[in-house]
Scaffold this motif. Sequence first.
Motif, PDB file in Angstrom:
ATOM      1  N   THR A  50       7.684   5.613  -0.205  1.00 20.20           N
ATOM      2  CA  THR A  50       6.675   4.688  -0.730  1.00 20.20           C
ATOM      3  C   THR A  50       7.310   3.360  -1.117  1.00 20.20           C
ATOM      4  O   THR A  50       8.377   3.335  -1.733  1.00 20.20           O
ATOM      5  N   ARG A  52       6.031  -0.335  -2.988  1.00 16.27           N
ATOM      6  CA  ARG A  52       4.978  -1.095  -3.663  1.00 16.27           C
ATOM      7  C   ARG A  52       5.362  -2.566  -3.670  1.00 16.27           C
ATOM      8  O   ARG A  52       6.538  -2.900  -3.755  1.00 16.27           O
ATOM      9  N   LYS A  91      -3.543  -0.479  -4.132  1.00 12.70           N
ATOM     10  CA  LYS A  91      -3.476   0.568  -5.163  1.00 12.70           C
ATOM     11  C   LYS A  91      -4.243   0.138  -6.409  1.00 12.70           C
ATOM     12  O   LYS A  91      -4.959   0.920  -7.005  1.00 12.70           O
ATOM     13  N   GLU A 106       0.390  -0.685  -1.923  1.00  9.60           N
ATOM     14  CA  GLU A 106       1.286   0.452  -1.736  1.00  9.60           C
ATOM     15  C   GLU A 106       1.362   0.790  -0.253  1.00  9.60           C
ATOM     16  O   GLU A 106       0.350   0.819   0.436  1.00  9.60           O
ATOM     17  N   MET A 148       4.752  -2.517 -11.741  1.00 10.50           N
ATOM     18  CA  MET A 148       4.884  -1.741 -10.491  1.00 10.50           C
ATOM     19  C   MET A 148       5.540  -0.400 -10.755  1.00 10.50           C
ATOM     20  O   MET A 148       5.163   0.606 -10.162  1.00 10.50           O
TER      21      MET A 148
END
Length: 151
Positions: A50, A52, A91, A106, A148
């Motif tokens: 992932t 962000r 997100k 994201e 974040m």
Amino acid sequence: MANKVETELTEQLFELLQSERFITLSTVDHETGGPNVSAISWIYAPDTKTIRFAVDNRSRIVTNVGSNPKVVFNLIGAESTYSIAGDASVKVEKMEGVPLKLALMEVSVNEVRDVMFYGSKISVEPKYEKTYDAQAAAKLDKQVMDAMRKA
């Protein structure tokens, strides 16, 4: 690492994405269907699958991702150049604890490639500096990065 494809961030790339850095992001333009490239700096990887990032919630990036979630990051670091492809989504439309109207995006990482041309390495990574009040920039950067991490 010629032509090796990973399905998640390597440990080295994960470490590079623990703090703000210069990176480019390619999206599919919602009007033309062609590529759209933007430079961003507020980026963070909470895990190896992932990524962000934060952008103004009126950014073309947000609109483009709404039409087509496919994105590619171009990261220069660890003596090479990497292409990190994935699917993006919004997100959070407006991040809490940040004075600007920033969207938290994201990306689910699908593919990581070393795309540096053969027989070479990066000897100096890109650097940038903020051109406005240094204290204000540092405060804002900390607020965005903290938000974040908490998301």
